[in-house]
Write a protein that holds these residues in place. Structure first.
Motif, short mmCIF file in Angstrom:
data_model
loop_
_atom_site.label_atom_id
_atom_site.label_comp_id
_atom_site.label_asym_id
_atom_site.label_seq_id
_atom_site.Cartn_x
_atom_site.Cartn_y
_atom_site.Cartn_z
N TRP A 198 46.50 87.63 -18.15
CA TRP A 198 45.70 86.32 -18.39
C TRP A 198 46.14 85.36 -17.41
O TRP A 198 45.47 84.51 -16.74
N GLU A 199 47.47 85.17 -16.94
CA GLU A 199 47.80 84.07 -16.12
C GLU A 199 47.58 84.77 -14.58
O GLU A 199 47.29 83.82 -13.72
N THR A 200 47.55 85.83 -14.23
CA THR A 200 47.31 86.42 -12.99
C THR A 200 45.76 86.71 -12.60
O THR A 200 45.49 86.63 -11.41
N GLN A 201 45.02 87.10 -13.58
CA GLN A 201 43.58 87.78 -13.32
C GLN A 201 42.51 87.00 -13.97
O GLN A 201 41.49 86.69 -13.60
N LEU A 202 42.76 87.12 -15.68
CA LEU A 202 41.56 87.00 -16.39
C LEU A 202 41.42 85.54 -16.86
O LEU A 202 40.52 85.10 -17.40
#
Length: 457
Positions: free
Chosen positions: A288-292
């Protein structure tokens, strides 16, 4: 010639040691040419000139061409497609043929033989159109050069599209077979490239496992594994089973190197499913934090069946695909898991077509749809078409005068010197004007037609 490690001069590679010392004797009666002569000058000054400064009787193997051969990407952007469609320096040669990635056909050079025969047919067609022999040789020389390129013939895909004109030679290796076609016309035949244009549909894939989860981004043409340094390595990397004083458990970076990351929960040893849920929640938080974060593309889950519902229960991502790839996929390579994923995601990639077909049916009783060729062709030229449906292999030859809005169609191909494939022109115009094109099998076509369109107005 270069020096060795002992600073002694050594002969160049590929030559015998005495190659530069003992030159063969030249017979006294054999005429020689000055080494500084102008090699571009002709021996016979009575022949007609050409851009390549060669005797017009010279064979293809002796021609030096200045045309740059260019491979276009197998996934075409709209800009590359429009560049091909906008080329207007006839004669324009389009050569499409099925090819082979492996097998006996490759060993027996079947594709090379077929390509050589196609070039010979093109030469005949150009001669019939009255193109001078010098220009023909200029255009076709890059193709004959390809016949000597073994690397090229050993690296083909399932189809090949080649586009040739004066000073122009570009090709595309296609992922699917195409129907053999050779055409010489005022523009290139590009309709078969439409399925290989970049589309907006992408999805993510998470291969869940108790150790080393893998995360991918994929589209209709391929898959890419994304390296995420913050991703936890496994359950034991997140859930520590010894008592700790603080509320957060410490995990060092990869192999104890790099910056520290804090993962997991407080002390105590929870049940196995709780351990897995804690770990998968950490995976989800990292993604969630890095991609989504801010994304809406579907997320396809892959992994052992009992892991799938646990991940769904802890994930904050709202667009997890309803179906999953169950089983242990960690032994599969990226291409294998991609092939399985595309079967599951087929409904997702079919959605734009399904929406367009539904829209056509909803507007069937209005003036915003048509399956009449003589109405669709002009509409494409004037930018009226938002969605065009084409039966695979369907062609209509003729001409359209855009200034006079005059359409002339031929019953048979007949004399094609001044005729265009009007279906291909409609495809080109629709895409140039921002519309969508779908090539369909006969049983998929709306209204059992060969050509159908939704109009913007």
């Amino acid at each position: 010639m270069g020096k060795d490690r002992e600073n002694k001069w050594q002969p160049g590679k590929g030559k015998p040691s005495g190659a530069n010392k003992n030159q063969p004797d030249i017979p006294a009666d054999l005429p020689t040419k000055h080494p500084n002569r102008n090699t571009n000058k002709r021996a016979d000054h009575t022949t007609t000139g050409s851009t390549q400064n060669r005797n017009t009787n010279t064979g293809y193997n002796e021609i030096v061409t200045k045309t740059q051969v260019e491979e276009l990407p197998g996934i075409l952007t709209r800009d590359v497609f429009i560049e091909l469609t906008g080329f207007d320096k006839p004669p324009c040669i389009s050569l499409l043929m099925p090819t082979h990635k492996a097998g006996v056909e490759v060993n027996e050079q079947a594709d090379m033989t077929a390509f050589k025969a196609a070039l010979q047919k093109v030469e005949k067609m150009l001669n019939e159109k009255g193109i001078d022999q010098s220009s023909i040789k200029d255009m076709l020389q890059p193709g004959y050069d390809l016949l000597k390129n073994n690397t090229f013939w050993l690296s083909l895909n399932n189809g090949l599209a080649v586009y040739i004109a004066d000073g122009f030679f570009k090709y595309v290796k296609l992922g699917n077979p195409v129907i053999q076609l050779i055409q010489v016309n005022s523009s290139f035949y590009v309709g078969p490239l439409v399925p290989y244009m970049v589309r907006g549909e992408t999805f993510y894939l998470l291969d869940i496992a108790k150790k080393f989860p893998r995360f991918y981004r994929a589209d209709g043409f391929g898959i890419e594994r994304l390296q995420i340094d913050e991703m936890p390595f496994g359950v034991d990397d997140v859930v520590h089973f010894e008592e700790k004083d603080g509320d957060m458990l410490f995990r060092s970076g990869s192999g104890g190197k790099g910056g520290a990351n804090f993962h997991g929960t407080g002390g105590g040893r929870p049940e196995e499913n709780e351990n897995i849920a804690t770990y998968l929640q950490e995976v989800d938080d990292t993604l969630w934090e890095t991609q989504l974060h801010g994304q809406n593309a579907p997320l396809l889950l892959a992994g052992q069946e009992f892991l799938i519902p646990i991940y769904r229960s802890v994930s904050k991502y709202k667009n997890i695909w309803p179906e999953a790839l169950t089983g242990n996929h960690h032994q599969q390579n990226d291409n294998d898991i991609y092939e399985e994923a595309m079967k599951v995601m087929k409904p997702y990639f079919d959605q734009p077509l399904q929406y367009a077909l539904e829209d056509y049916l909803n507007k069937l009783a209005t003036a915003l749809t048509s399956s009449m060729v003589d109405a669709i062709i002009p509409a494409a030229y004037y930018g009226k078409i938002s969605h065009l449906f084409v039966k695979k292999g369907f062609q209509v030859f003729g001409t359209f005068n855009e200034q006079e809005n005059k359409l002339a169609m031929q019953e048979l191909e007949g004399n094609m010197n001044n005729a265009d494939d009007l279906v291909d022109k409609a495809v080109i115009k629709t895409i140039q004007n921002g519309g969508e094109v779908y090539y369909l099998e006969a049983d998929q076509m709306p209204n059992q037609s060969e050509l159908a369109a939704i109009f913007r107005y």
